[in-house]
Design a protein around this motif. Structure first.
Motif, mmCIF file in Angstrom:
data_model
loop_
_atom_site.group_PDB
_atom_site.id
_atom_site.type_symbol
_atom_site.label_atom_id
_atom_site.label_comp_id
_atom_site.label_asym_id
_atom_site.label_seq_id
_atom_site.Cartn_x
_atom_site.Cartn_y
_atom_site.Cartn_z
ATOM 1 N N PRO A 113 0.387 -24.904 -12.622
ATOM 2 C CA PRO A 113 0.284 -24.010 -13.773
ATOM 3 C C PRO A 113 1.321 -24.384 -14.831
ATOM 4 O O PRO A 113 2.435 -24.788 -14.506
ATOM 5 C CB PRO A 113 0.557 -22.630 -13.187
ATOM 6 C CG PRO A 113 0.177 -22.758 -11.741
ATOM 7 C CD PRO A 113 0.536 -24.176 -11.377
ATOM 8 N N GLY A 114 0.928 -24.265 -16.085
ATOM 9 C CA GLY A 114 1.837 -24.599 -17.176
ATOM 10 C C GLY A 114 1.626 -26.000 -17.723
ATOM 11 O O GLY A 114 2.167 -26.361 -18.750
ATOM 12 N N THR A 115 0.833 -26.827 -17.014
ATOM 13 C CA THR A 115 0.516 -28.156 -17.527
ATOM 14 C C THR A 115 -0.621 -28.036 -18.538
ATOM 15 O O THR A 115 -1.192 -26.970 -18.718
ATOM 16 C CB THR A 115 0.119 -29.111 -16.393
ATOM 17 O OG1 THR A 115 -1.028 -28.578 -15.743
ATOM 18 C CG2 THR A 115 1.240 -29.291 -15.390
ATOM 19 N N LYS A 116 -0.963 -29.123 -19.189
ATOM 20 C CA LYS A 116 -1.973 -29.073 -20.240
ATOM 21 C C LYS A 116 -3.378 -29.433 -19.772
ATOM 22 O O LYS A 116 -4.292 -29.504 -20.574
ATOM 23 C CB LYS A 116 -1.557 -29.967 -21.406
ATOM 24 C CG LYS A 116 -0.363 -29.426 -22.159
ATOM 25 C CD LYS A 116 -0.419 -29.911 -23.578
ATOM 26 C CE LYS A 116 0.304 -28.948 -24.471
ATOM 27 N NZ LYS A 116 -0.427 -28.453 -25.552
ATOM 28 N N HIS A 125 -8.779 -33.022 -17.458
ATOM 29 C CA HIS A 125 -9.486 -31.910 -16.818
ATOM 30 C C HIS A 125 -8.594 -31.097 -15.900
ATOM 31 O O HIS A 125 -8.875 -29.951 -15.619
ATOM 32 C CB HIS A 125 -10.743 -32.375 -16.097
ATOM 33 C CG HIS A 125 -10.536 -33.519 -15.163
ATOM 34 N ND1 HIS A 125 -9.862 -33.406 -13.985
ATOM 35 C CD2 HIS A 125 -10.916 -34.810 -15.254
ATOM 36 C CE1 HIS A 125 -9.850 -34.563 -13.369
ATOM 37 N NE2 HIS A 125 -10.472 -35.449 -14.121
ATOM 38 N N GLY A 126 -7.523 -31.671 -15.391
ATOM 39 C CA GLY A 126 -6.567 -30.900 -14.600
ATOM 40 C C GLY A 126 -6.895 -30.745 -13.133
ATOM 41 O O GLY A 126 -6.285 -29.932 -12.449
ATOM 42 N N ILE A 127 -7.864 -31.506 -12.643
ATOM 43 C CA ILE A 127 -8.197 -31.475 -11.220
ATOM 44 C C ILE A 127 -8.059 -32.894 -10.685
ATOM 45 O O ILE A 127 -8.483 -33.852 -11.317
ATOM 46 C CB ILE A 127 -9.631 -30.959 -10.988
ATOM 47 C CG1 ILE A 127 -9.736 -29.519 -11.482
ATOM 48 C CG2 ILE A 127 -10.023 -31.054 -9.524
ATOM 49 C CD1 ILE A 127 -11.121 -28.944 -11.389
ATOM 50 N N ARG A 128 -7.436 -33.017 -9.533
ATOM 51 C CA ARG A 128 -7.212 -34.322 -8.917
ATOM 52 C C ARG A 128 -8.031 -34.407 -7.628
ATOM 53 O O ARG A 128 -8.252 -33.407 -6.959
ATOM 54 C CB ARG A 128 -5.734 -34.498 -8.573
ATOM 55 C CG ARG A 128 -4.811 -34.253 -9.740
ATOM 56 C CD ARG A 128 -4.128 -35.539 -10.134
ATOM 57 N NE ARG A 128 -3.147 -35.290 -11.170
ATOM 58 C CZ ARG A 128 -3.363 -35.518 -12.459
ATOM 59 N NH1 ARG A 128 -4.502 -35.959 -12.859
ATOM 60 N NH2 ARG A 128 -2.422 -35.300 -13.351
ATOM 61 N N ALA A 129 -8.449 -35.608 -7.294
ATOM 62 C CA ALA A 129 -9.222 -35.818 -6.065
ATOM 63 C C ALA A 129 -8.521 -36.845 -5.190
ATOM 64 O O ALA A 129 -7.948 -37.812 -5.681
ATOM 65 C CB ALA A 129 -10.627 -36.287 -6.397
ATOM 66 N N LYS A 130 -8.561 -36.614 -3.883
ATOM 67 C CA LYS A 130 -8.026 -37.549 -2.888
ATOM 68 C C LYS A 130 -9.161 -37.963 -1.965
ATOM 69 O O LYS A 130 -10.141 -37.237 -1.805
ATOM 70 C CB LYS A 130 -6.940 -36.874 -2.051
ATOM 71 C CG LYS A 130 -5.666 -36.582 -2.789
ATOM 72 C CD LYS A 130 -4.634 -35.998 -1.839
ATOM 73 C CE LYS A 130 -3.312 -35.810 -2.549
ATOM 74 N NZ LYS A 130 -2.277 -35.366 -1.628
ATOM 75 N N ASN A 131 -9.012 -39.100 -1.338
ATOM 76 C CA ASN A 131 -9.975 -39.601 -0.346
ATOM 77 C C ASN A 131 -11.349 -39.861 -0.955
ATOM 78 O O ASN A 131 -12.370 -39.622 -0.308
ATOM 79 C CB ASN A 131 -10.112 -38.630 0.844
ATOM 80 C CG ASN A 131 -8.797 -38.262 1.466
ATOM 81 O OD1 ASN A 131 -7.841 -39.016 1.417
ATOM 82 N ND2 ASN A 131 -8.741 -37.089 2.055
ATOM 83 N N LEU A 132 -11.399 -40.350 -2.177
ATOM 84 C CA LEU A 132 -12.683 -40.550 -2.834
ATOM 85 C C LEU A 132 -13.556 -41.596 -2.143
ATOM 86 O O LEU A 132 -14.767 -41.598 -2.325
ATOM 87 C CB LEU A 132 -12.488 -40.935 -4.302
ATOM 88 C CG LEU A 132 -12.070 -39.791 -5.208
ATOM 89 C CD1 LEU A 132 -11.801 -40.289 -6.621
ATOM 90 C CD2 LEU A 132 -13.126 -38.703 -5.232
ATOM 91 N N GLY A 171 -6.130 -15.467 -17.356
ATOM 92 C CA GLY A 171 -5.476 -14.605 -16.380
ATOM 93 C C GLY A 171 -6.058 -14.770 -14.980
ATOM 94 O O GLY A 171 -6.052 -13.847 -14.184
ATOM 95 N N SER A 172 -6.561 -15.956 -14.675
ATOM 96 C CA SER A 172 -7.169 -16.233 -13.378
ATOM 97 C C SER A 172 -6.278 -17.207 -12.614
ATOM 98 O O SER A 172 -5.952 -18.275 -13.128
ATOM 99 C CB SER A 172 -8.552 -16.849 -13.591
ATOM 100 O OG SER A 172 -9.123 -17.218 -12.369
ATOM 101 N N PRO A 173 -5.873 -16.872 -11.397
ATOM 102 C CA PRO A 173 -4.988 -17.780 -10.656
ATOM 103 C C PRO A 173 -5.703 -19.054 -10.230
ATOM 104 O O PRO A 173 -6.906 -19.048 -9.969
ATOM 105 C CB PRO A 173 -4.577 -16.960 -9.436
ATOM 106 C CG PRO A 173 -5.689 -15.986 -9.250
ATOM 107 C CD PRO A 173 -6.218 -15.686 -10.636
ATOM 108 N N VAL A 174 -4.964 -20.160 -10.176
ATOM 109 C CA VAL A 174 -5.496 -21.402 -9.617
ATOM 110 C C VAL A 174 -5.134 -21.420 -8.140
ATOM 111 O O VAL A 174 -4.244 -20.698 -7.705
ATOM 112 C CB VAL A 174 -4.924 -22.649 -10.329
ATOM 113 C CG1 VAL A 174 -5.365 -22.687 -11.776
ATOM 114 C CG2 VAL A 174 -3.420 -22.707 -10.238
#
Length: 106
Positions: free
Chosen positions: A78-81, A57-64, A92-95
């Motif tokens: 950016p540029g990862t899969k 999914h490309g999103i990481r979580a800390k302090n779960l 064309g939307s910035p992260v």
């Protein structure tokens, strides 16, 4: 094929979410969005070769283990899969970047 199947699965999952009770509703919504994202990636004209294939999914979580407002999330570079970063690039939307962002806004 990925485009067609992704859209079909997304639609089915969104229908399930619409009839689910509140507790399990996030699961089919998440996976519906995931499948819709894969369909978008498969249909993009800016990807080359197998560049449209998403991994994770490309999103990481800390302090779960902390309270929900203290949980921090970040995106892959950016540029990862990962889905979030790749779809942002295709659309064309910035992260917001790899710096963690708290769920609780100031």
């Amino acid at each position: 094929m990925t485009y067609q199947f992704g859209l079909e699965q997304a639609e089915q999952l969104f229908r399930q979410a619409a009839t689910a009770s509140p507790a399990p509703r996030p699961l089919p919504l998440f996976y519906g969005l995931n499948q819709a994202g894969r369909a978008i990636a498969a249909a993009t004209s800016t990807a080359t070769d197998d560049d449209w294939k998403l991994t994770g999914h490309g999103i990481r979580a800390k302090n779960l283990s902390d309270q929900l407002p203290d949980v921090q999330i970040s995106t892959e570079a950016p540029g990862t899969k990962g889905s979030f970063a790749r779809l942002s690039q295709f659309l064309g939307s910035p992260v917001w970047g790899t710096t963690p962002v708290p769920l609780k806004l100031p």
